[in-house]
Design a protein around this motif. Structure first.
Motif, PDB file in Angstrom:
ATOM      1  N   THR A   1      32.969  -0.925 -36.661  1.00 55.69           N
ATOM      2  CA  THR A   1      31.843  -1.048 -37.586  1.00 55.69           C
ATOM      3  C   THR A   1      31.387   0.327 -38.067  1.00 55.69           C
ATOM      4  OG1 THR A   1      31.149  -3.010 -36.389  1.00 55.69           O
ATOM      5  CG2 THR A   1      29.513  -1.991 -37.832  1.00 55.69           C
ATOM      6  N   GLY A   2      31.254   0.462 -39.372  1.00 53.36           N
ATOM      7  CA  GLY A   2      30.785   1.717 -39.958  1.00 53.36           C
ATOM      8  C   GLY A   2      31.886   2.719 -40.245  1.00 53.36           C
ATOM      9  N   GLU A   3      33.096   2.464 -39.791  1.00 52.30           N
ATOM     10  CA  GLU A   3      34.208   3.390 -40.041  1.00 52.30           C
ATOM     11  C   GLU A   3      35.010   2.945 -41.254  1.00 52.30           C
ATOM     12  OE1 GLU A   3      36.698   3.921 -36.624  1.00 52.30           O
ATOM     13  OE2 GLU A   3      35.310   5.337 -35.717  1.00 52.30           O
ATOM     14  N   MET A   4      35.848   3.878 -41.729  1.00 51.47           N
ATOM     15  CA  MET A   4      36.674   3.637 -42.887  1.00 51.47           C
ATOM     16  C   MET A   4      38.109   4.025 -42.559  1.00 51.47           C
ATOM     17  SD  MET A   4      35.978   5.019 -46.770  1.00 51.47           S
ATOM     18  CE  MET A   4      34.306   5.315 -46.344  1.00 51.47           C
TER      19      MET A   4
ATOM     20  N   ILE B   1      36.952  -3.271 -49.617  1.00 50.19           N
ATOM     21  CA  ILE B   1      38.126  -2.479 -49.983  1.00 50.19           C
ATOM     22  C   ILE B   1      37.839  -1.854 -51.335  1.00 50.19           C
ATOM     23  CG2 ILE B   1      40.585  -2.530 -50.543  1.00 50.19           C
ATOM     24  CD1 ILE B   1      40.853  -4.920 -48.629  1.00 50.19           C
ATOM     25  N   LYS B   2      38.000  -0.521 -51.401  1.00 56.31           N
ATOM     26  CA  LYS B   2      37.688   0.216 -52.626  1.00 56.31           C
ATOM     27  C   LYS B   2      38.877   1.050 -53.067  1.00 56.31           C
ATOM     28  CE  LYS B   2      32.782   1.035 -51.724  1.00 56.31           C
ATOM     29  NZ  LYS B   2      31.749   2.058 -51.570  1.00 56.31           N
ATOM     30  N   LEU B   3      39.019   1.157 -54.370  1.00 51.78           N
ATOM     31  CA  LEU B   3      39.972   2.081 -54.965  1.00 51.78           C
ATOM     32  C   LEU B   3      39.190   3.324 -55.352  1.00 51.78           C
ATOM     33  CD1 LEU B   3      42.658   2.976 -56.218  1.00 51.78           C
ATOM     34  CD2 LEU B   3      42.014   1.707 -58.283  1.00 51.78           C
ATOM     35  N   LYS B   4      39.523   4.451 -54.730  1.00 49.01           N
ATOM     36  CA  LYS B   4      38.838   5.711 -55.008  1.00 49.01           C
ATOM     37  C   LYS B   4      39.384   6.329 -56.297  1.00 49.01           C
ATOM     38  CE  LYS B   4      36.644   5.906 -50.999  1.00 49.01           C
ATOM     39  NZ  LYS B   4      35.251   6.041 -50.792  1.00 49.01           N
ATOM     40  N   ASN B   5      38.664   7.287 -56.854  1.00 48.85           N
ATOM     41  CA  ASN B   5      39.117   7.973 -58.056  1.00 48.85           C
ATOM     42  C   ASN B   5      40.424   8.726 -57.835  1.00 48.85           C
ATOM     43  OD1 ASN B   5      36.954   7.036 -59.516  1.00 48.85           O
ATOM     44  ND2 ASN B   5      35.687   8.830 -59.112  1.00 48.85           N
ATOM     45  N   SER B   6      40.720   9.061 -56.595  1.00 51.26           N
ATOM     46  CA  SER B   6      41.960   9.764 -56.254  1.00 51.26           C
ATOM     47  C   SER B   6      43.176   8.848 -56.329  1.00 51.26           C
ATOM     48  CB  SER B   6      41.855  10.341 -54.842  1.00 51.26           C
ATOM     49  OG  SER B   6      41.728   9.273 -53.903  1.00 51.26           O
ATOM     50  N   GLY B   7      42.930   7.534 -56.460  1.00 47.60           N
ATOM     51  CA  GLY B   7      44.025   6.578 -56.481  1.00 47.60           C
ATOM     52  C   GLY B   7      44.342   6.014 -55.109  1.00 47.60           C
ATOM     53  N   GLU B   8      43.547   6.382 -54.093  1.00 43.51           N
ATOM     54  CA  GLU B   8      43.746   5.869 -52.736  1.00 43.51           C
ATOM     55  C   GLU B   8      42.830   4.675 -52.501  1.00 43.51           C
ATOM     56  OE1 GLU B   8      42.916   9.068 -50.038  1.00 43.51           O
ATOM     57  OE2 GLU B   8      44.941   9.874 -50.238  1.00 43.51           O
ATOM     58  N   PHE B   9      43.317   3.738 -51.696  1.00 43.95           N
ATOM     59  CA  PHE B   9      42.518   2.592 -51.299  1.00 43.95           C
ATOM     60  C   PHE B   9      41.949   2.854 -49.915  1.00 43.95           C
ATOM     61  CE2 PHE B   9      45.311   0.781 -54.446  1.00 43.95           C
ATOM     62  CZ  PHE B   9      44.524  -0.159 -55.088  1.00 43.95           C
ATOM     63  N   HIS B  10      40.687   2.429 -49.710  1.00 47.26           N
ATOM     64  CA  HIS B  10      40.035   2.567 -48.412  1.00 47.26           C
ATOM     65  C   HIS B  10      39.379   1.251 -48.035  1.00 47.26           C
ATOM     66  CE1 HIS B  10      40.300   6.981 -47.792  1.00 47.26           C
ATOM     67  NE2 HIS B  10      40.503   6.938 -49.100  1.00 47.26           N
ATOM     68  N   LEU B  11      39.423   0.942 -46.748  1.00 48.42           N
ATOM     69  CA  LEU B  11      38.749  -0.224 -46.205  1.00 48.42           C
ATOM     70  C   LEU B  11      37.598   0.277 -45.348  1.00 48.42           C
ATOM     71  CD1 LEU B  11      40.119  -3.409 -44.662  1.00 48.42           C
ATOM     72  CD2 LEU B  11      38.689  -1.957 -43.244  1.00 48.42           C
ATOM     73  N   ALA B  12      36.392  -0.215 -45.624  1.00 43.66           N
ATOM     74  CA  ALA B  12      35.216   0.109 -44.812  1.00 43.66           C
ATOM     75  C   ALA B  12      34.831  -1.143 -44.039  1.00 43.66           C
ATOM     76  CB  ALA B  12      34.065   0.559 -45.704  1.00 43.66           C
TER      77      ALA B  12
ATOM     78  N   SER C   1      30.746  -7.016 -37.580  1.00 38.70           N
ATOM     79  CA  SER C   1      30.402  -6.703 -36.192  1.00 38.70           C
ATOM     80  C   SER C   1      31.641  -6.533 -35.311  1.00 38.70           C
ATOM     81  CB  SER C   1      29.503  -7.796 -35.618  1.00 38.70           C
ATOM     82  OG  SER C   1      30.138  -9.058 -35.748  1.00 38.70           O
ATOM     83  N   ARG C   2      32.784  -7.000 -35.755  1.00 42.38           N
ATOM     84  CA  ARG C   2      34.024  -6.882 -34.972  1.00 42.38           C
ATOM     85  C   ARG C   2      34.971  -5.884 -35.629  1.00 42.38           C
ATOM     86  NH1 ARG C   2      34.569 -11.279 -31.381  1.00 42.38           N
ATOM     87  NH2 ARG C   2      32.988 -12.851 -31.732  1.00 42.38           N
ATOM     88  N   PRO C   3      35.858  -5.282 -34.850  1.00 43.86           N
ATOM     89  CA  PRO C   3      36.812  -4.328 -35.420  1.00 43.86           C
ATOM     90  C   PRO C   3      37.796  -5.012 -36.371  1.00 43.86           C
ATOM     91  CG  PRO C   3      36.902  -4.273 -33.009  1.00 43.86           C
ATOM     92  CD  PRO C   3      36.001  -5.392 -33.400  1.00 43.86           C
ATOM     93  N   VAL C   4      38.266  -4.245 -37.338  1.00 41.64           N
ATOM     94  CA  VAL C   4      39.359  -4.648 -38.217  1.00 41.64           C
ATOM     95  C   VAL C   4      40.539  -3.779 -37.815  1.00 41.64           C
ATOM     96  CG1 VAL C   4      40.192  -4.697 -40.605  1.00 41.64           C
ATOM     97  CG2 VAL C   4      37.800  -5.249 -40.108  1.00 41.64           C
ATOM     98  N   MET C   5      41.713  -4.380 -37.705  1.00 40.69           N
ATOM     99  CA  MET C   5      42.903  -3.612 -37.336  1.00 40.69           C
ATOM    100  C   MET C   5      43.679  -3.236 -38.599  1.00 40.69           C
ATOM    101  SD  MET C   5      42.554  -3.583 -34.077  1.00 40.69           S
ATOM    102  CE  MET C   5      44.101  -3.059 -33.384  1.00 40.69           C
ATOM    103  N   VAL C   6      44.006  -1.952 -38.715  1.00 37.36           N
ATOM    104  CA  VAL C   6      44.840  -1.479 -39.825  1.00 37.36           C
ATOM    105  C   VAL C   6      46.057  -0.806 -39.207  1.00 37.36           C
ATOM    106  CG1 VAL C   6      44.993   0.057 -41.820  1.00 37.36           C
ATOM    107  CG2 VAL C   6      42.864  -1.190 -41.370  1.00 37.36           C
ATOM    108  N   ASN C   7      47.214  -1.416 -39.409  1.00 37.42           N
ATOM    109  CA  ASN C   7      48.466  -0.933 -38.806  1.00 37.42           C
ATOM    110  C   ASN C   7      48.334  -0.722 -37.296  1.00 37.42           C
ATOM    111  OD1 ASN C   7      49.896  -1.006 -41.220  1.00 37.42           O
ATOM    112  ND2 ASN C   7      49.262   1.057 -41.766  1.00 37.42           N
ATOM    113  N   GLY C   8      47.625  -1.637 -36.644  1.00 33.25           N
ATOM    114  CA  GLY C   8      47.484  -1.598 -35.191  1.00 33.25           C
ATOM    115  C   GLY C   8      46.360  -0.717 -34.674  1.00 33.25           C
ATOM    116  N   ALA C   9      45.690   0.023 -35.548  1.00 36.70           N
ATOM    117  CA  ALA C   9      44.578   0.891 -35.130  1.00 36.70           C
ATOM    118  C   ALA C   9      43.247   0.217 -35.462  1.00 36.70           C
ATOM    119  CB  ALA C   9      44.663   2.244 -35.836  1.00 36.70           C
ATOM    120  N   ALA C  10      42.330   0.236 -34.499  1.00 40.85           N
ATOM    121  CA  ALA C  10      41.026  -0.399 -34.692  1.00 40.85           C
ATOM    122  C   ALA C  10      40.142   0.439 -35.610  1.00 40.85           C
ATOM    123  CB  ALA C  10      40.344  -0.598 -33.352  1.00 40.85           C
ATOM    124  N   VAL C  11      39.541  -0.227 -36.572  1.00 39.88           N
ATOM    125  CA  VAL C  11      38.526   0.379 -37.436  1.00 39.88           C
ATOM    126  C   VAL C  11      37.226  -0.320 -37.058  1.00 39.88           C
ATOM    127  CG1 VAL C  11      37.797   0.808 -39.811  1.00 39.88           C
ATOM    128  CG2 VAL C  11      40.244   0.661 -39.268  1.00 39.88           C
TER     129      VAL C  11
END
Length: 124
Positions: free
Chosen positions: A79-82, A52-63, A67-77
């Motif tokens: 491997t390799g996606e952000m 999890i990174k805080l970008k210079n824009s002030g937004e947080f991103h999860l990469a 090997s398994r998907p991570v769910m963010v608000n019910g949407a699959a993220v």
């Protein structure tokens, strides 16, 4: 308070105090900033599941680096996606559910300071 964000689970609360944190499963030869085994059964979580990174824009991103998907608000993220993490986002790592809470006052102060310090070229 210098906490940028909080990843809150049922049992534990992880405070994000640096611009980048690693999330996963600690092992003898591997450490992570957020050890998901403290929240519950995490045998299916990768040792380094996400960053999890805080970008210079002030937004947080999860990469997702696991090997398994991570769910963010019910949407699959997968491997390799952000995915962008908004305030109150629900993040699931192999059925371990967390709420991502942003310290909006501190992030706004960081954005304001960054805007002041940006170099703006002028025509001569």
């Amino acid at each position: 308070n210098q906490t940028l964000a909080v990843l809150r689970g049922r049992l534990v609360r992880y405070l994000m105090r640096s611009r980048e944190i690693s999330v996963g499963r600690a092992a003898k030869d591997h450490t992570v900033d957020v050890d998901l085994t403290l929240e519950g059964p995490a045998s299916k979580v990768s040792r380094r599941q996400a960053v999890i990174k805080l970008k210079n824009s002030g937004e947080f991103h999860l990469a997702n680096e696991g090997s398994r998907p991570v769910m963010v608000n019910g949407a699959a993220v997968i491997t390799g996606e952000m995915a962008r993490l908004a305030n109150d986002a629900v993040v699931e790592f192999c059925n371990l559910r967390f709420v991502f809470l942003i310290n909006t006052e501190l992030i706004e102060a960081i954005r304001t300071e960054a805007a002041k310090n940006q170099f703006i070229p002028t025509k001569l």
